[in-house]
Design a protein around this motif. Structure first.
Motif, PDB file in Angstrom:
ATOM      1  N   GLU A 102      -5.050   4.436   7.304  1.00 39.88           N
ATOM      2  CA  GLU A 102      -4.925   3.083   6.741  1.00 39.88           C
ATOM      3  C   GLU A 102      -4.862   2.011   7.826  1.00 39.88           C
ATOM      4  O   GLU A 102      -5.317   0.891   7.630  1.00 39.88           O
ATOM      5  CB  GLU A 102      -3.678   2.990   5.849  1.00 39.88           C
ATOM      6  CG  GLU A 102      -3.826   3.598   4.468  1.00 39.88           C
ATOM      7  CD  GLU A 102      -3.805   5.127   4.470  1.00 39.88           C
ATOM      8  OE1 GLU A 102      -3.496   5.711   5.523  1.00 39.88           O
ATOM      9  OE2 GLU A 102      -4.114   5.708   3.414  1.00 39.88           O
ATOM     10  N   GLU A 152       0.859  -1.178   0.000  1.00 41.89           N
ATOM     11  CA  GLU A 152       0.000   0.000   0.000  1.00 41.89           C
ATOM     12  C   GLU A 152       0.903   1.239   0.000  1.00 41.89           C
ATOM     13  O   GLU A 152       1.746   1.389   0.879  1.00 41.89           O
ATOM     14  CB  GLU A 152      -0.890  -0.003   1.245  1.00 41.89           C
ATOM     15  CG  GLU A 152      -1.778  -1.240   1.343  1.00 41.89           C
ATOM     16  CD  GLU A 152      -2.396  -1.384   2.723  1.00 41.89           C
ATOM     17  OE1 GLU A 152      -3.134  -0.481   3.152  1.00 41.89           O
ATOM     18  OE2 GLU A 152      -2.136  -2.413   3.385  1.00 41.89           O
ATOM     19  N   THR A 163      -0.084   7.245   8.014  1.00 40.72           N
ATOM     20  CA  THR A 163      -0.622   5.875   7.934  1.00 40.72           C
ATOM     21  C   THR A 163      -1.768   5.640   8.911  1.00 40.72           C
ATOM     22  O   THR A 163      -2.342   4.550   8.935  1.00 40.72           O
ATOM     23  CB  THR A 163       0.478   4.837   8.233  1.00 40.72           C
ATOM     24  OG1 THR A 163       0.885   4.944   9.612  1.00 40.72           O
ATOM     25  CG2 THR A 163       1.688   5.041   7.329  1.00 40.72           C
TER      26      THR A 163
END
Length: 223
Positions: A68, A48, A65
């Motif tokens: 995510e 990713e 992040t």
């Protein structure tokens, strides 16, 4: 994206994450990220790619992040794209030590003959980490310490983002330093551990052409 034996440095770092059987691998890209992400999607399609629009420090990079990883529980291993020589065995030991000590964070360190410029690791009597002192802030007594911070870490995910939400950019660089989360951990007396790497060559960062050549020599020596 500078190459070592025909592969960009980032290739070795992502391969390491795969070798460690990470459940998810995220690459945070800022400067010229399109080149990096295009290469990564071609060679490691499961990765990713996360965007860091403004380069505001290591802490800021990891902050990107949070969305995510919102549903993720467990431990987060933070690697550096310009540290391509780490070995799987060393990282397995780091993760194992992190779990064994039940720490909120574990730092990979090494003893170096000339630690000038590196943050020093100050330990408690029980071996846990008391503080990290940057070279420019170290006392004469602390400058004698040869154990340095590599910038490679394992974090408890929840505690990591708790800490990141409490750091600021009030420093000379106007950046969010990842190391500032440790002050938050120590404020709550959470355990921070450190494990020394057996081979300091693994921790070489590559920031110059000379360092790239030195890293290439290390890789060739392993073959």
């Amino acid at each position: 994206m500078y190459e070592l034996n025909g592969k960009p440095m980032i290739h070795y770092v992502v391969d390491l994450a795969y070798d460690l059987r990470a459940s998810r691998v995220l690459v945070i890209g800022g400067y010229q990220r399109e080149i990096v992400s295009e290469y990564i999607r071609r060679t490691h399609p499961d990765v990713e790619c996360v965007v860091q629009d403004h380069q505001l420090g290591t802490g800021h990079a990891v902050m990107q992040t949070e969305k995510e990883l919102k549903s993720f529980t467990g431990n987060v291993l933070v690697l550096s794209g310009d540290v391509p020589l780490l070995m799987k065995e060393t990282m397995e030991k780091l993760i194992e030590y992190h779990l064994k000590t039940r720490s909120v964070a574990t730092i990979l360190t090494a003893d170096v003959d000339d630690p000038a410029g590196y943050g020093r690791i100050i330990r408690n009597p029980d071996g846990s980490v008391k503080k990290i002192v940057e070279h420019r802030d170290a006392s004469s007594k602390e400058l004698v310490i040869k154990e340095m911070n590599s910038g490679i870490y394992v974090f408890d995910k929840e505690k990591l983002f708790d800490g990141l939400n409490h750091i600021d950019a009030h420093n000379i660089q106007n950046e969010y330093y990842l190391t500032d989360v440790f002050e938050y951990f120590w404020k709550y007396q959470w355990t921070v551990s450190a494990l020394k790497a057996s081979h300091v060559d693994e921790l070489r960062g590559v920031n110059t052409v000379q360092q790239l050549e030195e890293a290439r020599a290390v890789i060739e020596g392993r073959q």
